[in-house]
Design a protein around this motif. Structure first.
Motif, PDB file in Angstrom:
ATOM      1  N   GLY A 138      26.513   5.446  -6.542  1.00  0.00           N
ATOM      2  CA  GLY A 138      26.257   6.883  -6.619  1.00  0.00           C
ATOM      3  C   GLY A 138      24.812   7.186  -6.274  1.00  0.00           C
ATOM      4  N   ASN A 139      24.558   8.349  -5.726  1.00  0.00           N
ATOM      5  CA  ASN A 139      23.231   8.700  -5.223  1.00  0.00           C
ATOM      6  C   ASN A 139      22.177   8.734  -6.323  1.00  0.00           C
ATOM      7  N   ASN A 140      22.501   9.351  -7.450  1.00  0.00           N
ATOM      8  CA  ASN A 140      21.518   9.496  -8.526  1.00  0.00           C
ATOM      9  C   ASN A 140      21.131   8.150  -9.124  1.00  0.00           C
ATOM     10  N   THR A 141      22.112   7.252  -9.277  1.00  0.00           N
ATOM     11  CA  THR A 141      21.824   5.922  -9.813  1.00  0.00           C
ATOM     12  C   THR A 141      20.930   5.145  -8.858  1.00  0.00           C
ATOM     13  N   VAL A 142      21.185   5.290  -7.564  1.00  0.00           N
ATOM     14  CA  VAL A 142      20.365   4.600  -6.559  1.00  0.00           C
ATOM     15  C   VAL A 142      18.937   5.140  -6.569  1.00  0.00           C
ATOM     16  N   ILE A 143      18.794   6.419  -6.781  1.00  0.00           N
ATOM     17  CA  ILE A 143      17.452   7.018  -6.860  1.00  0.00           C
ATOM     18  C   ILE A 143      16.666   6.417  -8.022  1.00  0.00           C
ATOM     19  N   VAL A 144      17.311   6.301  -9.185  1.00  0.00           N
ATOM     20  CA  VAL A 144      16.653   5.692 -10.354  1.00  0.00           C
ATOM     21  C   VAL A 144      16.305   4.243 -10.061  1.00  0.00           C
ATOM     22  N   LEU A 145      17.225   3.520  -9.444  1.00  0.00           N
ATOM     23  CA  LEU A 145      16.985   2.120  -9.087  1.00  0.00           C
ATOM     24  C   LEU A 145      15.815   2.007  -8.117  1.00  0.00           C
ATOM     25  N   TYR A 146      15.759   2.919  -7.162  1.00  0.00           N
ATOM     26  CA  TYR A 146      14.683   2.948  -6.173  1.00  0.00           C
ATOM     27  C   TYR A 146      13.325   3.122  -6.848  1.00  0.00           C
ATOM     28  N   ILE A 147      13.251   4.033  -7.810  1.00  0.00           N
ATOM     29  CA  ILE A 147      11.997   4.273  -8.526  1.00  0.00           C
ATOM     30  C   ILE A 147      11.585   3.034  -9.319  1.00  0.00           C
ATOM     31  N   LEU A 148      12.542   2.424 -10.011  1.00  0.00           N
ATOM     32  CA  LEU A 148      12.245   1.234 -10.825  1.00  0.00           C
ATOM     33  C   LEU A 148      11.793   0.061  -9.961  1.00  0.00           C
ATOM     34  N   LEU A 149      12.442  -0.138  -8.838  1.00  0.00           N
ATOM     35  CA  LEU A 149      12.069  -1.250  -7.957  1.00  0.00           C
ATOM     36  C   LEU A 149      10.742  -0.980  -7.259  1.00  0.00           C
ATOM     37  N   THR A 150      10.433   0.291  -7.033  1.00  0.00           N
ATOM     38  CA  THR A 150       9.118   0.637  -6.483  1.00  0.00           C
ATOM     39  C   THR A 150       8.021   0.236  -7.461  1.00  0.00           C
ATOM     40  N   TYR A 155      11.826  10.558  -1.250  1.00  0.00           N
ATOM     41  CA  TYR A 155      13.207  10.132  -1.005  1.00  0.00           C
ATOM     42  C   TYR A 155      14.034  10.105  -2.288  1.00  0.00           C
ATOM     43  N   ILE A 156      13.774  11.068  -3.170  1.00  0.00           N
ATOM     44  CA  ILE A 156      14.499  11.113  -4.439  1.00  0.00           C
ATOM     45  C   ILE A 156      15.141  12.484  -4.653  1.00  0.00           C
ATOM     46  N   ASN A 157      15.565  13.112  -3.565  1.00  0.00           N
ATOM     47  CA  ASN A 157      16.247  14.395  -3.673  1.00  0.00           C
ATOM     48  C   ASN A 157      17.711  14.155  -4.057  1.00  0.00           C
ATOM     49  N   PRO A 158      18.134  14.545  -5.254  1.00  0.00           N
ATOM     50  CA  PRO A 158      19.521  14.311  -5.671  1.00  0.00           C
ATOM     51  C   PRO A 158      20.536  15.111  -4.866  1.00  0.00           C
ATOM     52  N   LEU A 159      20.060  16.118  -4.112  1.00  0.00           N
ATOM     53  CA  LEU A 159      20.942  16.951  -3.301  1.00  0.00           C
ATOM     54  C   LEU A 159      21.145  16.385  -1.896  1.00  0.00           C
ATOM     55  N   LYS A 206      21.518  12.532   0.404  1.00  0.00           N
ATOM     56  CA  LYS A 206      21.786  11.103   0.307  1.00  0.00           C
ATOM     57  C   LYS A 206      20.510  10.303   0.529  1.00  0.00           C
ATOM     58  N   MET A 207      20.320   9.276  -0.292  1.00  0.00           N
ATOM     59  CA  MET A 207      19.182   8.368  -0.148  1.00  0.00           C
ATOM     60  C   MET A 207      19.129   7.802   1.273  1.00  0.00           C
ATOM     61  N   PRO A 208      18.027   8.017   2.014  1.00  0.00           N
ATOM     62  CA  PRO A 208      17.960   7.573   3.406  1.00  0.00           C
ATOM     63  C   PRO A 208      17.337   6.187   3.605  1.00  0.00           C
ATOM     64  N   GLN A 209      16.745   5.619   2.571  1.00  0.00           N
ATOM     65  CA  GLN A 209      16.024   4.369   2.727  1.00  0.00           C
ATOM     66  C   GLN A 209      16.971   3.204   2.996  1.00  0.00           C
ATOM     67  N   ILE A 210      16.541   2.302   3.895  1.00  0.00           N
ATOM     68  CA  ILE A 210      17.376   1.148   4.218  1.00  0.00           C
ATOM     69  C   ILE A 210      17.660   0.336   2.967  1.00  0.00           C
ATOM     70  N   ILE A 211      18.769  -0.338   2.955  1.00  0.00           N
ATOM     71  CA  ILE A 211      19.294  -1.130   1.844  1.00  0.00           C
ATOM     72  C   ILE A 211      19.796  -0.209   0.730  1.00  0.00           C
ATOM     73  N   PHE A 212      18.932   0.684   0.255  1.00  0.00           N
ATOM     74  CA  PHE A 212      19.322   1.571  -0.839  1.00  0.00           C
ATOM     75  C   PHE A 212      20.450   2.514  -0.419  1.00  0.00           C
ATOM     76  N   ARG A 213      20.425   2.987   0.816  1.00  0.00           N
ATOM     77  CA  ARG A 213      21.468   3.915   1.264  1.00  0.00           C
ATOM     78  C   ARG A 213      22.833   3.248   1.287  1.00  0.00           C
ATOM     79  N   ASP A 214      22.835   1.921   1.478  1.00  0.00           N
ATOM     80  CA  ASP A 214      24.106   1.203   1.479  1.00  0.00           C
ATOM     81  C   ASP A 214      24.688   1.051   0.080  1.00  0.00           C
ATOM     82  N   LEU A 215      23.864   1.269  -0.930  1.00  0.00           N
ATOM     83  CA  LEU A 215      24.323   1.144  -2.312  1.00  0.00           C
ATOM     84  C   LEU A 215      24.913   2.446  -2.854  1.00  0.00           C
ATOM     85  N   VAL A 216      24.675   3.549  -2.125  1.00  0.00           N
ATOM     86  CA  VAL A 216      25.137   4.848  -2.599  1.00  0.00           C
ATOM     87  C   VAL A 216      26.654   4.903  -2.816  1.00  0.00           C
ATOM     88  N   PRO A 217      27.476   4.391  -1.868  1.00  0.00           N
ATOM     89  CA  PRO A 217      28.926   4.432  -2.105  1.00  0.00           C
ATOM     90  C   PRO A 217      29.362   3.614  -3.323  1.00  0.00           C
TER      91      PRO A 217
END
Length: 209
Positions: free
Chosen positions: A174-186, A154-158, A160-171
């Motif tokens: 931004g998608n790339n920042t949320v992906i980095v956040l997702y990895i760190l929180l994982t 779920y870290i495809n920059p092309l 939108k992040m589909p994971q719950i909670i994280f997808r709401d942070l995209v707007p």
């Protein structure tokens, strides 16, 4: 511990067999390969890592595998039940298989901790392994994105992040920042579960004494 280690290894082989069955069923159902089901997700890794234990001789490598299973894989097995929609398929056998797969990740994640000899370096190496797997997932996402919908880890920059909670942070972020956040929180979640495993082991040991 040796008995648990062998059980974990044969569990990995069983997962591999289940994955082969699933891929065959999906291919026959669609008539072509659907890249969304490419088996390189966090929850796919146990079948590779656990089955590799049958051939790995190096103790540090074994520690890394067991630490990964008792942290990142355990996290993956638990997290999916917060949004179980991804466990459901158009066939009952695949849905049942998916539920059993993730439940077994929790069970063997808890069991694997006792096989980690060096608890500190074990998680550190597991974290490095996770980041390496993320890097491979990212490269595959970029390489195969044009072939169809694919979002490994779920870290495809092309996409939108589909994971719950994280997808709401995209707007907001931004998608790339949320992906980095997702990895760190994982990583943080895996570490907390790993420490929880240690706490449970101490409690069980104290009770036996």
């Amino acid at each position: 511990m040796k008995r648990i280690g062998k059980s974990v290894a044969f569990w990995g082989i069983l997962l591999l067999c289940c994955e082969v069955y699933k891929q065959i069923v999906l291919f026959r159902a669609y008539g072509y390969y659907v890249w969304w089901y490419f088996p390189w997700q966090l929850c796919s890794l146990p079948m590779y890592l656990a089955s590799a234990l049958l051939f790995v001789k190096d103790d540090n490598a074994k520690d890394t595998v067991f630490a990964f299973l008792s942290s990142f894989s355990l996290l993956g097995g638990i997290a999916v039940f917060f949004d179980p929609s991804g466990l459901h398929y158009f066939r009952t056998d695949l849905t049942v298989l998916s539920y059993l797969w993730h439940i077994s990740m929790i069970l063997f994640g808890l069991l694997s901790y006792s096989c980690v000899r060096n608890k500190n370096t074990g998680f550190r190496n597991a974290c490095i392994l996770y980041l390496c797997c993320c890097t491979m997932a990212l490269l595959l996402n970029l390489l195969l994105n044009s072939r169809g919908e694919i979002n490994l880890f779920y870290i495809n920059p092309l996409q939108k992040m589909p994971q719950i909670i994280f997808r709401d942070l995209v707007p907001l972020l931004g998608n790339n920042t949320v992906i980095v956040l997702y990895i760190l929180l994982t990583i943080l979640g895996a570490y907390l579960l790993y420490r929880m495993n240690g706490w449970l082991e101490n409690k069980i040991h104290d009770h036996k004494i």
